[in-house]
Scaffold this motif. Structure first.
Motif, mmCIF file in Angstrom:
data_model
loop_
_atom_site.group_PDB
_atom_site.id
_atom_site.type_symbol
_atom_site.label_atom_id
_atom_site.label_comp_id
_atom_site.label_asym_id
_atom_site.label_seq_id
_atom_site.Cartn_x
_atom_site.Cartn_y
_atom_site.Cartn_z
ATOM 1 N N MET A 1 -7.902 -0.835 4.262
ATOM 2 C CA MET A 1 -6.704 -0.857 3.410
ATOM 3 C C MET A 1 -5.949 -2.196 3.473
ATOM 4 N N LEU B 1 -3.815 -5.403 0.639
ATOM 5 C CA LEU B 1 -2.355 -5.419 0.474
ATOM 6 C C LEU B 1 -1.766 -6.826 0.571
ATOM 7 N N SER C 1 7.061 0.831 -2.047
ATOM 8 C CA SER C 1 5.807 1.573 -2.162
ATOM 9 C C SER C 1 6.007 3.059 -1.853
ATOM 10 N N MET C 2 5.499 3.593 -0.731
ATOM 11 C CA MET C 2 5.712 5.015 -0.453
ATOM 12 C C MET C 2 7.217 5.322 -0.399
ATOM 13 N N ARG D 1 -8.124 8.364 -1.929
ATOM 14 C CA ARG D 1 -7.311 8.754 -0.763
ATOM 15 C C ARG D 1 -8.077 9.770 0.087
ATOM 16 N N ALA E 1 7.429 1.740 3.770
ATOM 17 C CA ALA E 1 6.107 1.914 3.140
ATOM 18 C C ALA E 1 5.145 2.592 4.117
ATOM 19 N N PHE E 2 3.993 2.913 3.629
ATOM 20 C CA PHE E 2 2.880 3.488 4.398
ATOM 21 C C PHE E 2 1.993 2.350 4.877
ATOM 22 N N HIS F 1 1.660 -7.080 -1.610
ATOM 23 C CA HIS F 1 2.254 -5.741 -1.724
ATOM 24 C C HIS F 1 3.521 -5.585 -0.868
ATOM 25 N N TYR F 2 3.504 -6.118 0.343
ATOM 26 C CA TYR F 2 4.706 -6.022 1.184
ATOM 27 C C TYR F 2 5.595 -7.237 0.911
ATOM 28 N N LYS G 1 -7.733 7.346 -7.963
ATOM 29 C CA LYS G 1 -6.941 6.973 -6.788
ATOM 30 C C LYS G 1 -6.866 8.153 -5.806
ATOM 31 N N MET H 1 0.994 11.776 -0.591
ATOM 32 C CA MET H 1 1.041 10.823 -1.721
ATOM 33 C C MET H 1 0.098 11.281 -2.830
ATOM 34 N N VAL I 1 -1.833 -3.382 -5.479
ATOM 35 C CA VAL I 1 -1.781 -1.921 -5.382
ATOM 36 C C VAL I 1 -0.855 -1.345 -6.454
ATOM 37 N N TYR J 1 8.239 6.086 -3.775
ATOM 38 C CA TYR J 1 7.846 7.436 -4.221
ATOM 39 C C TYR J 1 8.890 8.457 -3.741
HETATM 40 C C1 MLT Z 1 2.353 1.918 0.708
HETATM 41 O O1 MLT Z 1 2.430 0.697 0.873
HETATM 42 O O2 MLT Z 1 3.293 2.674 0.978
HETATM 43 C C2 MLT Z 1 1.046 2.477 0.176
HETATM 44 O O3 MLT Z 1 0.192 1.431 -0.156
HETATM 45 C C3 MLT Z 1 1.306 3.350 -1.001
HETATM 46 C C4 MLT Z 1 0.060 3.937 -1.606
HETATM 47 O O4 MLT Z 1 -0.976 3.995 -0.936
HETATM 48 O O5 MLT Z 1 0.139 4.375 -2.761
#
Ligand code: MLT
Length: 258
Positions: free
Chosen positions: A141, A145, A84-85, A122, A17-18, A233-234, A118, A180, A207, A88
């Protein structure tokens, strides 16, 4: 592309993830390797040991680097998990190289492109990071999370995340944020690919929430949704035991014949 490599057996690729690095998978990778798999954790441009990044780290360029890495390692097929990232990026791999993927896990992520709101958020974050550095990531941020009780329940994890956010190279963070922001919508991919999918989400992920998860589960051909109570989120870091148990049983079920 730098990567961490654990254990031996059928390959499982974990996409981070980011704004973290392969290190975020340490506890998960150790458990998955102990269950008899080879675990490969690539590091995206600008994160961990990967110092090679330009002004925009697109999800496509990250996906291409992962594909090249696997080619270099002689791996023609693997199980994948992206958080998450990382998710993607996994969508971009599914779009161009679905034959590389035998089964996959999408964790705390979404197939959707950014909404306009969103995307603007960013670019505001990028402006703030350019002005004040990575402390913006830790201050603006990170709190969003985490699950609500985490600071009390796992103060050391919160402190560790804070440290990692602060250590993140601000230019690399901006480059990935730009990437992203410009990622395309991948929602149609889930209706096309037929490989088994597990979705693992933290119940308190704000998120990429459970609405994203349910939408992907409904679109996919063969999907199971697992919600980890109390995790944010994590989810792999907040509930490593629950995360590992579900991911490993999914891998065992679908890779038994490999
Ligand atoms: C992540 O956890 O990778 C980011 O929160 C992803 C995002 O910002 O969309």
């Amino acid at each position: 592309m730098p990567f961490k490599d654990y254990g031996g057996g059928y390959p499982v690729v974990l996409l981070h993830a980011f704004p973290l690095s392969a290190q975020m998978w340490d506890r998960n990778a150790a458990a998955i390797a102990a269950a008899g798999y080879r675990v490969i954790c690539p590091e995206f441009p600008g994160f961990g040991e990967n110092r090679n990044f330009g002004p925009v780290s697109t999800m496509d360029s990250m996906a291409e680097s992962v594909i090249e890495l696997l080619e270099h390692l002689g791996i023609r097929e693997a199980a994948f998990a992206g958080l998450s990232m990382g998710g993607y990026v996994l969508f971009r791999i599914l779009r161009t190289n679905q034959r590389l993927v035998s089964c996959f896990a999408l964790c705390d992520t979404t197939s959707r492109a950014d909404t306009e709101e969103k995307r603007l958020g960013r670019f505001e974050l990028i402006t703030q990071i350019e002005r004040e550095g990575s402390k913006v990531l830790a201050e603006v941020m990170l709190p969003n999370l985490l699950s609500s009780g985490l600071v009390t329940r796992r103060p050391l994890l919160v402190e560790d995340l804070r440290r990692r956010f602060l250590q993140c190279d601000p230019e690399a963070a901006c480059s990935a944020l730009r990437g992203m922001a410009e990622r395309p919508d991948s929602s149609d991919v889930l209706g096309i690919v037929k490989m088994p999918l597990i979705l693992i989400f933290g119940a308190e992920d704000k998120v990429t929430d459970l609405e994203c998860a349910q939408e992907m589960a409904d679109t996919a051909v063969d999907a199971r949704l697992v919600v980890l109570p109390d995790a944010g989120h994590y989810s792999n870091l907040e509930d490593p035991e629950g995360f590992n148990k579900n991911l490993i049983s999914f891998l065992d079920l679908h890779l038994a014949t490999h």
